[in-house]
Structures are given as structure tokens and as C-alpha cells.
Design an enzyme around this catalytic site. Structure first.
Site, PDB file in Angstrom:
ATOM      1  N   GLU A   1      -7.682  54.447  18.125  1.00  0.00           N
ATOM      2  CA  GLU A   1      -8.232  53.868  16.878  1.00  0.00           C
ATOM      3  C   GLU A   1      -8.409  54.915  15.785  1.00  0.00           C
ATOM      4  O   GLU A   1      -9.339  54.831  14.980  1.00  0.00           O
ATOM      5  CB  GLU A   1      -9.557  53.140  17.176  1.00  0.00           C
ATOM      6  CG  GLU A   1      -9.370  52.006  18.164  1.00  0.00           C
ATOM      7  CD  GLU A   1     -10.642  51.208  18.485  1.00  0.00           C
ATOM      8  OE1 GLU A   1     -11.714  51.548  17.958  1.00  0.00           O
ATOM      9  OE2 GLU A   1     -10.533  50.246  19.260  1.00  0.00           O
TER      10      GLU A   1
ATOM     11  N   GLU B   1      -5.930  46.775  22.717  1.00  0.00           N
ATOM     12  CA  GLU B   1      -7.269  46.152  22.700  1.00  0.00           C
ATOM     13  C   GLU B   1      -7.259  45.032  21.673  1.00  0.00           C
ATOM     14  O   GLU B   1      -6.757  45.213  20.567  1.00  0.00           O
ATOM     15  CB  GLU B   1      -8.367  47.119  22.216  1.00  0.00           C
ATOM     16  CG  GLU B   1      -8.907  48.068  23.227  1.00  0.00           C
ATOM     17  CD  GLU B   1     -10.060  48.909  22.648  1.00  0.00           C
ATOM     18  OE1 GLU B   1     -10.912  48.386  21.907  1.00  0.00           O
ATOM     19  OE2 GLU B   1     -10.072  50.115  22.946  1.00  0.00           O
TER      20      GLU B   1
END
Ligand code: BMA
EC number: 3.2.1.78
Length: 374
Positions: free
Chosen positions: A187, A294
Site C-alpha cells: 500500500e 486485499e
């Protein structure tokens, strides 16, 4: 020129198997790890595997009940992919940041492997400049400062050593190392972690990544496939801005959540599909595996989220897997459980032949050398 072309050709051959599939970046990857990578490429043409974080450890209203899984409670089958996190391993803590004891985590990953599933590890590590600060510490230039500070670099390296020990401790029934997908520094197109976009330059991020991979290989960890996984990105250039290079990445992916929780516009669908398409073209061009590493809608607050929202995002996209985050309890969950509002829709999603759960995945024998004959 001819000589140059020949060298390029040889270079390409080096990363390809005799059947033309890409090999793992680690030339010393174990046989099972190579098999897994090649089989992931093969399987992604058949369907997308479903994954869930901490699936075997706990769910809504239960913890560490052998054999239990919220997914299995709903559809009678385990997921195909099992997500785990190493956060706090670096601190010698007995349990990770989500209170999963590492010895239990290891045993459950062994269970997942034994039943033919795939394990993937993220690492919410603390800040090596100040070990009391978590991943969410937003100190600027952590990476640059770490590389300029002997003590901090030594600390980070000692953390990597613990990761190496853990990864090597993942052993299958015949003593073989269990192959896993390692997904560090995720991320990073967002800025909520100390390795995020606003806290380091692309070169610093790449340096950190390569240092990590090089060190683990030097420590003879040869059971890892490395996943590079951004958060939201706007373009191919944005996605690749911090890409550490084809020699340092096996799997390309991204994390994206359906937000805000009460969203009714469902902009998530076209936006995420756009990212999936960009990812697909990057994966195809680089001959890497691609995955949605995710995702989820908090509390699966739309009862038909699986077939109406997730399915159009993931179908016919060549994705290897899609993983939803953990079912911590009533306060935080991303997968259905018995009686949850989206459970029926999840059963319909499960019935889609293009989504692969535990049984079909096990039948593919992902760690074995040859594709099973049909
Ligand atoms: C976040 C949340 C946190 C958790 C962290 C690491 O998205 O689920 O509760 O601690 O991931 O798993």
C-alpha cells in the site's frame, strides 16, 4: 547488435521455464516454490482463487477452534488462499499485531499447505528508527535515515533475520520448505505507513525492497514468491513508479477497499475494474502473476456485494487470486459468517465456476511439478 540481441534472448530464457512460463526471481527457489509459481500462472487462466486473512485463526464470535473457518461455515469449503501477517515478529513478540501467536500461525499455515492451499504473508513492521512506533508512524524519510544510520540499519537487518528464521521454519510433512507469497511494504501509493509515498522517494523505496530481497536470499531463504502490492493508483506510470524491477518481483497486485462503508454509488466497481485492467496489461507484458491482494467492504454491508460488486471487478481478468481482509469480530469483518446478511449471496458467488475455493485448488496440486491430467 546481433550479439546484443543474443544476450537479451539468453537473459529472457533464463527467466522462463521450458514450457515458456516465467520462473521465480530467485534462481535458487526450491522445487515446490518453482512449481507453485508455474502452477499459479496456469491456474489463473482457469479461475480466480478466493482468499481470506487469518481465516483459520479466528472469525466472528470464535477463536482457534481446530478446523473452523467462517468461509467453511458458510459454503462448506475453505478458501484457497490464506493471508497472514508478520507484524511484531521483529520485536520478538510471541503474537502478531492482531494477537495471533506465531506458533499457532505457523501451524495453521502448515495446515493450509497440507490441504493444498496457498499462504501469503504481509508484514506490518514497526519503524526501524524507533521500534516503539508502528507501521502507521508517518515520520518522513525513515528509509533514507535508516540507510544513513548504522544502528538503525543493523536493527532492520536483525529484523530481517527473524523473518528468515520464521520463513525457514515453515516446513511441510516431508521436511520441505513451504512456499509462500511474501508481500512486504504494501500500500505504498498511500501515505499511512512509514514506507508510503509521501515519506520516501521512489529510489529509496526500491532500495529498501532490494535490500530486503537480497538479504533474505543471502540467508538462504528460497521458499518465497515476492508480491509488489500498491494501494489505489491512477495509471500504469503511477503503478510502476516505485516498482523494484522485474528481477525483484514475482507477483504484481494492489489493495483496494470499497469505501465509504455506506457507499451507494458503487463507484468502486468501475474504478477497481480500471485498475484491474491496468494490472492485467502490466502482468501480461512482464509475464508475472497478478492478483487483488486485499479488498473488501466493511461488514459486507451490501447483501449482494459478492455477485453484484466483486464479481464484475474480478471476472475474466486473469487474476490469480482475490483476498478479503480479516473477520476480527462484530466490529470489523470483510467475509461472511453463518447468518451474516451476505451469506446467501456468497453461496452464489461460491457456485460460480470461475471462482476457486479449497477443493478445486487442491485438485490442481499447486506444489507438484506436472499439471494434473484432465
Ligand atoms: C488493518 C486492520 C487492523 C489490523 C491491520 C493489520 O487493516 O484490520 O485491525 O491490525 O490491518 O492486520
Amino acid at each position: 547488435m546481433v550479439r546484443y540481441a543474443f544476450c537479451v534472448f539468453l537473459g529472457l530464457l533464463g527467466s522462463l521455464s521450458s514450457q515458456g512460463q516465467t520462473l521465480p526471481i530467485d534462481p535458487k527457489a526450491t522445487a515446490e516454490t518453482k512449481n507453485l509459481y508455474i502452477n499459479l500462472q496456469r491456474l489463473s487462466t482457469k479461475g480466480v482463487m478466493f482468499g481470506h486473512q487469518d481465516d483459520l485463526a479466528y472469525g466472528v464470535g470464535w477463536q482457534y477452534q481446530p478446523g473452523r473457518s467462517d468461509i467453511k461455515d458458510v459454503v462448506g469449503e475453505y478458501p484457497a488462499v490464506f493471508g497472514w501477517d508478520l507484524g511484531r515478529l521483529e520485536l520478538d513478540s510471541a503474537a502478531n499485531l492482531d494477537k495471533v501467536p506465531f506458533d499457532k500461525q505457523r501451524a495453521l499455515a502448515q495446515q493450509a499447505y497440507a490441504q493444498g492451499g496457498v499462504n501469503t504473508y504481509s508484514w506490518h513492521l514497526n519503524n526501524p528508527l524507533d521500534l516503539t512506533k508502528t507501521s502507521w508512524d508517518k515520520q518522513d524519510s525513515t528509509i533514507r535515515r535508516m540507510f544513513n544510520d548504522r544502528k538503525a540499519l543493523k536493527r532492520y537487518t536483525s529484523w530481517l533475520k527473524k523473518v528468515a528464521v520464521y520463513m525457514k521454519s515453515l516446513k511441510g510433512p516431508n521436511g520441505e520448505a513451504i512456499p509462500v507469497i511474501f508481500r512486504p511494504f504494501h500500500e505504498h501509493t498511500g501515505s499511512w505507513f512509514w514506507w508510503g509515498k509521501n515519506h520516501c522517494s521512489p529510489a529509496e523505496y526500491v532500495k529498501m525492497w532490494r535490500y530486503t530481497v537480497d538479504y533474505l536470499r543471502k540467508k538462504k531463504v528460497h521458499n518465497l514468491l515476492y508480491a509488489y502490492s500498491t494501494d489505489r493508483f491512477t495509471s500504469r506510470e503511477d503503478y510502476l513508479e516505485r516498482y523494484p524491477g522485474d528481477d525483484y518481483v514475482d507477483i504484481v497486485g494492489f489493495d483496494i477497499y470499497h469505501r465509504p462503508r455506506g457507499d451507494t454509488t458503487n463507484r468502486y466497481v468501475p474504478e477497481t475494474r480500471r485498475m484491474v485492467e491496468t494490472l492485467r496489461s502490466i502482468g501480461q507484458e512482464k509475464r508475472k502473476v497478478w492478483a487483488m491482494t486485499e479488498t473488501g467492504l466493511a461488514q459486507v454491508s451490501q447483501p449482494n456485494w459478492w455477485t453484484n460488486i466483486l464479481m464484475p471487478v474480478i471476472q475474466n481478468a486473469g487474476l490469480s487470486y482475490v483476498l478479503v481482509w480479516r473477520n476480527e469480530g462484530q466490529r470489523q469483518y470483510f467475509a461472511p459468517f453463518q447468518g451474516q446478511a451476505s451469506a446467501d449471496d456468497f453461496k452464489a458467488f461460491y457456485a460460480n465456476p470461475n471462482v476457486l475455493f479449497g477443493t478445486k485448488t487442491a485438485a490442481e496440486r499447486l506444489y507438484a511439478p506436472n499439471p494434473p491430467t484432465q
